[in-house]
Design an enzyme around this catalytic site. Structure first.
Site, PDB file in Angstrom:
ATOM      1  N   HIS A 146       0.867  -1.181   0.000  1.00 28.27           N
ATOM      2  CA  HIS A 146       0.000   0.000   0.000  1.00 28.27           C
ATOM      3  C   HIS A 146       0.900   1.225   0.000  1.00 28.27           C
ATOM      4  O   HIS A 146       1.764   1.379   0.863  1.00 28.27           O
ATOM      5  CB  HIS A 146      -0.918   0.034   1.227  1.00 28.27           C
ATOM      6  CG  HIS A 146      -1.842   1.215   1.217  1.00 28.27           C
ATOM      7  ND1 HIS A 146      -3.076   1.196   0.595  1.00 28.27           N
ATOM      8  CD2 HIS A 146      -1.689   2.466   1.731  1.00 28.27           C
ATOM      9  CE1 HIS A 146      -3.650   2.372   0.741  1.00 28.27           C
ATOM     10  NE2 HIS A 146      -2.827   3.166   1.415  1.00 28.27           N
ATOM     11  N   CYS A 147       0.706   2.096  -0.979  1.00 32.37           N
ATOM     12  CA  CYS A 147       1.568   3.262  -1.152  1.00 32.37           C
ATOM     13  C   CYS A 147       0.850   4.525  -0.703  1.00 32.37           C
ATOM     14  O   CYS A 147      -0.181   4.897  -1.274  1.00 32.37           O
ATOM     15  CB  CYS A 147       1.982   3.383  -2.623  1.00 32.37           C
ATOM     16  SG  CYS A 147       3.087   4.777  -2.943  1.00 32.37           S
ATOM     17  N   VAL A 148       1.385   5.186   0.314  1.00 30.31           N
ATOM     18  CA  VAL A 148       0.755   6.414   0.815  1.00 30.31           C
ATOM     19  C   VAL A 148       0.894   7.548  -0.192  1.00 30.31           C
ATOM     20  O   VAL A 148       0.092   8.489  -0.184  1.00 30.31           O
ATOM     21  CB  VAL A 148       1.376   6.842   2.164  1.00 30.31           C
ATOM     22  CG1 VAL A 148       1.109   5.792   3.232  1.00 30.31           C
ATOM     23  CG2 VAL A 148       2.876   7.100   2.024  1.00 30.31           C
ATOM     24  N   ASN A 151      -2.055   7.068  -2.305  1.00 27.03           N
ATOM     25  CA  ASN A 151      -3.267   6.778  -1.536  1.00 27.03           C
ATOM     26  C   ASN A 151      -4.013   5.597  -2.144  1.00 27.03           C
ATOM     27  O   ASN A 151      -5.227   5.629  -2.326  1.00 27.03           O
ATOM     28  CB  ASN A 151      -4.185   8.003  -1.478  1.00 27.03           C
ATOM     29  CG  ASN A 151      -5.353   7.793  -0.514  1.00 27.03           C
ATOM     30  OD1 ASN A 151      -5.222   7.098   0.498  1.00 27.03           O
ATOM     31  ND2 ASN A 151      -6.500   8.391  -0.825  1.00 27.03           N
ATOM     32  N   ASN A 152      -3.268   4.569  -2.467  1.00 25.78           N
ATOM     33  CA  ASN A 152      -3.845   3.422  -3.158  1.00 25.78           C
ATOM     34  C   ASN A 152      -2.920   2.227  -2.975  1.00 25.78           C
ATOM     35  O   ASN A 152      -1.730   2.393  -2.688  1.00 25.78           O
ATOM     36  CB  ASN A 152      -4.003   3.727  -4.652  1.00 25.78           C
ATOM     37  CG  ASN A 152      -4.905   2.751  -5.367  1.00 25.78           C
ATOM     38  OD1 ASN A 152      -5.516   1.871  -4.745  1.00 25.78           O
ATOM     39  ND2 ASN A 152      -5.007   2.890  -6.683  1.00 25.78           N
TER      40      ASN A 152
END
Length: 303
Positions: A146-148, A151-152
């Site tokens: 999950h990549c901040v 946001n996805n």
């Protein structure tokens, strides 16, 4: 019943190369704003802080470099926006593993008990390489992480565009860094013909550009390694533990989805090499099952 048919239709569309959608609301978060601001700042300083002050935008060399960098910036913004918006791919609620299917030779099981993996939060079985994301609150197909910054989740349906975004970002940073170093060299040697000089804004930009280029280059190198071995970030760290356990028991561990470098790249970037750098979706299959090295071993076994 209608909900199951809807999920089944979604999975079928994924198998035909369609998009696996989850209708999860997208929000413009602070990290996304920071990335967009950073792209804008790098573009402004490269065009107007380096090229214009040094080569001039009316010269052939200056205009050519400005055009190339503008194209790279547009591709960065395009691929970044797609990575933010595109759903990573979710597991249909109707998914049921078929342990009797001879075409499916890999079934992932729990470490304790040996049962097929089941998500208690989503109330369905997990296909191979799928994991539950606590942020997105769903099971993601071929989940990488999950990549901040987008946001996805990065998963089966958007991994390629995430990879291509990093490729364009690194290329743009290296291009900008090369121009900046050349500009500084000419300033120090007194060879600037257009009256340009080294300003405080240039120093601040250089201090930012060096670590930025290094960081995105390391990240791209990491994902090139993962693609070359057909691994996700999660699978890499799980593989480290599996190798340690196998070595401890006198066995040898091999990643089951490693098909060879060329085939591994095709699995992620598509079969058409000319489209590898395009932000098109060319993922293979529905994401519910994947070819493994065991398939080739079974094909070579005597009947």
């Amino acid at each position: 019943m209608g909900r199951d048919r809807e999920h089944a239709a979604t999975a079928e569309a994924g198998g035909r190369g369609g998009r696996l959608e989850l209708n999860r609301p997208r929000y413009v978060t602070l990290p996304i704003i920071l990335v967009l601001a950073l792209i804008g700042y790098v573009y402004y300083m490269t065009i107007f802080g380096v090229i214009e002050d040094w080569l001039g935008l009316r010269t052939a060399l200056g205009l050519g470099n400005a055009a190339i960098f503008t194209a790279l910036a547009i591709m960065c913004l395009t691929t970044y926006a797609i990575a933010v918006i595109r759903d990573a791919g979710h597991v249909p609620s109707s998914f049921m593993p078929d342990i009797e299917d001879p075409q499916v030779v890999v079934h992932e099981i729990k470490r304790k008990g040996g049962d097929l993996r089941y998500c208690q939060k989503c109330s369905h079985y997990k296909p191979p390489r799928a994991h539950h994301c606590r942020v997105c609150k769903t099971c993601v197909l071929r989940m990488d992480h999950h990549c901040v910054w987008i946001n996805n989740c990065v998963g089966h349906a958007n991994y390629k565009v995430f990879f291509v975004f990093m490729l364009y970002a690194v290329t743009a940073c290296i291009h900008s860094l090369a121009l900046f170093l050349w500009f500084v060299y000419d300033v120090l040697k007194g060879q600037i013909h257009s009256g340009g000089s080294l300003k405080t804004s240039h120093i601040i930009y250089g201090v930012l550009l060096f670590p930025l280029t290094l960081a995105v280059s390391i990240l791209l190198g990491w994902h090139i390694y993962l693609v070359a071995h057909n691994k996700t970030t999660i699978e890499h760290y799980e593989g480290v533990r599996a190798m340690w356990l196998a070595k401890k028991s006198g066995n040898v561990y091999a990643h089951p989805y490693d098909l060879g470098i060329y085939e591994n790249f095709i699995m992620v970037l598509g079969s058409n090499i000319l489209c590898w750098i395009c932000p098109t979706s060319s993922r293979s299959g529905s994401g519910l099952q994947f070819p493994s090295s065991y398939h080739s071993r079974l094909d070579t076994m005597p009947r």
